[in-house]
Design a protein around this motif. Structure first.
Motif, PDB file in Angstrom:
ATOM      1  N   LEU A 121       0.792  -1.228   0.000  1.00 10.31           N
ATOM      2  CA  LEU A 121       0.000   0.000   0.000  1.00 10.31           C
ATOM      3  C   LEU A 121       0.830   1.288   0.000  1.00 10.31           C
ATOM      4  O   LEU A 121       0.514   2.217  -0.757  1.00 10.31           O
ATOM      5  N   PRO A 122       1.883   1.403   0.823  1.00  9.66           N
ATOM      6  CA  PRO A 122       2.662   2.647   0.789  1.00  9.66           C
ATOM      7  C   PRO A 122       3.232   2.968  -0.590  1.00  9.66           C
ATOM      8  O   PRO A 122       3.236   4.133  -1.014  1.00  9.66           O
ATOM      9  N   SER A 123       3.701   1.950  -1.307  1.00  9.31           N
ATOM     10  CA  SER A 123       4.248   2.176  -2.649  1.00  9.31           C
ATOM     11  C   SER A 123       3.156   2.622  -3.615  1.00  9.31           C
ATOM     12  O   SER A 123       3.379   3.495  -4.473  1.00  9.31           O
ATOM     13  N   LEU A 124       1.966   2.034  -3.489  1.00  3.34           N
ATOM     14  CA  LEU A 124       0.852   2.452  -4.341  1.00  3.34           C
ATOM     15  C   LEU A 124       0.454   3.896  -4.044  1.00  3.34           C
ATOM     16  O   LEU A 124       0.162   4.671  -4.968  1.00  3.34           O
ATOM     17  N   LEU A 125       0.461   4.257  -2.770  1.00  4.49           N
ATOM     18  CA  LEU A 125       0.133   5.637  -2.410  1.00  4.49           C
ATOM     19  C   LEU A 125       1.201   6.603  -2.909  1.00  4.49           C
ATOM     20  O   LEU A 125       0.894   7.746  -3.270  1.00  4.49           O
ATOM     21  N   ASN A 126       2.453   6.144  -2.942  1.00  5.50           N
ATOM     22  CA  ASN A 126       3.517   6.975  -3.519  1.00  5.50           C
ATOM     23  C   ASN A 126       3.227   7.292  -4.979  1.00  5.50           C
ATOM     24  O   ASN A 126       3.455   8.410  -5.446  1.00  5.50           O
ATOM     25  N   LEU A 127       2.724   6.290  -5.720  1.00  2.95           N
ATOM     26  CA  LEU A 127       2.395   6.496  -7.131  1.00  2.95           C
ATOM     27  C   LEU A 127       1.274   7.513  -7.303  1.00  2.95           C
ATOM     28  O   LEU A 127       1.174   8.170  -8.344  1.00  2.95           O
ATOM     29  N   LEU A 128       0.435   7.635  -6.290  1.00  2.09           N
ATOM     30  CA  LEU A 128      -0.662   8.606  -6.326  1.00  2.09           C
ATOM     31  C   LEU A 128      -0.241   9.971  -5.803  1.00  2.09           C
ATOM     32  O   LEU A 128      -1.069  10.881  -5.704  1.00  2.09           O
ATOM     33  N   GLY A 129       1.039  10.101  -5.459  1.00  2.85           N
ATOM     34  CA  GLY A 129       1.550  11.393  -5.028  1.00  2.85           C
ATOM     35  C   GLY A 129       1.675  11.589  -3.537  1.00  2.85           C
ATOM     36  O   GLY A 129       2.046  12.681  -3.087  1.00  2.85           O
ATOM     37  N   VAL A 130       1.366  10.568  -2.758  1.00  2.00           N
ATOM     38  CA  VAL A 130       1.484  10.680  -1.300  1.00  2.00           C
ATOM     39  C   VAL A 130       2.939  10.508  -0.900  1.00  2.00           C
ATOM     40  O   VAL A 130       3.604   9.558  -1.317  1.00  2.00           O
ATOM     41  N   ASP A 131       3.428  11.412  -0.080  1.00  2.00           N
ATOM     42  CA  ASP A 131       4.816  11.367   0.394  1.00  2.00           C
ATOM     43  C   ASP A 131       4.819  11.203   1.907  1.00  2.00           C
ATOM     44  O   ASP A 131       4.234  12.012   2.630  1.00  2.00           O
ATOM     45  N   PHE A 132       5.467  10.137   2.383  1.00  2.00           N
ATOM     46  CA  PHE A 132       5.523   9.866   3.817  1.00  2.00           C
ATOM     47  C   PHE A 132       6.782  10.426   4.477  1.00  2.00           C
ATOM     48  O   PHE A 132       7.041  10.153   5.653  1.00  2.00           O
ATOM     49  N   GLY A 133       7.558  11.184   3.732  1.00  2.00           N
ATOM     50  CA  GLY A 133       8.762  11.771   4.297  1.00  2.00           C
ATOM     51  C   GLY A 133       8.457  12.871   5.295  1.00  2.00           C
ATOM     52  O   GLY A 133       7.431  13.561   5.196  1.00  2.00           O
ATOM     53  N   SER A 134       9.335  13.026   6.263  1.00  2.93           N
ATOM     54  CA  SER A 134       9.183  14.100   7.244  1.00  2.93           C
ATOM     55  C   SER A 134       9.664  15.412   6.625  1.00  2.93           C
ATOM     56  O   SER A 134      10.734  15.451   6.018  1.00  2.93           O
TER      57      SER A 134
END
Length: 312
Positions: A20-33
């Protein structure tokens, strides 16, 4: 054998969480601080504003601490439950995961304390955090492989009820973990571990990745076949988030607290959580079996008493 497998729904849940995190990355979500520089030379700034800016500047460090400490707490809870399980059922699987997770949890805890400067040291966090992370992951993989490999060779009968050996081994590995991290924290220079312009951004994380893959495909399945249980099967499933963690770090993370860095630290919590869930499921099954046995015994006693009364 099938009754000793983790429910397929839980396995798919683990897979989805890892992907899921990788898929969300493809949608533009960034989990970086978010990174923010604190300028100590700025004048005409209030004390409250300074504190607020400092908190934003250290947001990555705070996130790192929360994630690492969550993994440590999960490991500790699993250790406690595994020791109780081992003491009650003399199951040979539990000391392996108990020692491994206690040791890994200690490494994570000391790694976090050193990064937060709660352990005295001189190493720069830019080198200390990624280097001790790689050491912790290598330590985790090796001790899991060593434990499983040992009991694949040794006869388990003589080790049953050896709770004192498990506790002593855990303490020894805990001391080793503290010693390793302390040496790293006190070292003025540490090897460079991040190469942001390379395909493999963190080459030090390749070794743990290969070890976890080897464990998941070779060692843990053989261990499960020899000692089938929900716990040993959970050990196999936990390799999925372990490998996903290493992939994010080895091929994705280019700096501290970036997107892949935070995802990897989160997935490590899942890797620790899977064996814990395996233990809980084993306890639930044991309770149900005892309840069913008590019910059958009660019914049998009722039939026996009715027959006895009729004979009179």
């Amino acid at each position: 054998m099938r009754r000793n497998r983790i429910p397929v729904q839980l396995v798919w849940a683990v897979v989805v969480i890892c992907v899921l995190p990788s898929l969300l990355n493809l949608l533009g979500v960034d989990f970086g601080s978010p990174s923010q520089t604190f300028d100590v030379l700025v004048s005409n700034i209030t004390k409250d504003k300074v504190i607020d800016v400092m908190h934003h500047t250290l947001s990555g460090s705070f996130t790192h601490t929360i994630l690492e400490w969550s993994a440590f707490c999960t490991a500790i809870f699993t250790v406690i439950l595994s020791l109780i399980h081992f003491y009650l059922k003399a199951d040979v699987v539990t000391p392996i995961i108990g020692i491994a997770l206690f040791s890994s949890g200690c490494m994570d805890a000391f790694h976090t304390l050193a990064a937060d400067r709660l352990i005295q040291g001189v190493a720069d966090n830019q080198n200390l955090i990624p280097f001790t992370w790689a050491i912790c992951r290598l330590f985790n993989a090796l001790i899991l492989l060593g434990g499983a490999g040992f009991f694949l060779i040794a006869q388990p009968v003589r080790w049953k009820r050896g709770i004192s050996l498990v506790v002593l081994s855990s303490l020894v590995f805990g001391v080793i973990a503290f010693w390793v991290v302390s040496i790293c924290a006190r070292s003025a220079t540490l090897p460079k571990t991040i190469f942001p312009n390379s395909i493999v951004t963190r080459p030090w994380d390749i070794a743990p990745l290969l070890l976890f893959i080897f464990a998941g495909f070779v060692v843990f399945p053989r261990f499960y076949n020899k000692y089938p249980s929900l716990f040993s099967h959970a050990l196999i499933i936990s390799v999925i988030p372990e490998v996903a963690t290493q992939l994010h770090m080895a091929f994705g993370s280019k700096e501290l607290f970036d997107n892949h860095f935070n995802i990897a630290h989160f997935l490590k919590i899942i890797a620790y959580l899977v064996p814990f869930i395996g233990l809980i499921l084993d306890y639930i099954r044991t309770y149900r079996e005892e309840a069913d046995t008590a019910k059958e015994l009660k019914q049998a006693m009722g039939v026996f008493n009715s027959i006895l009364s009729e004979s009179r």
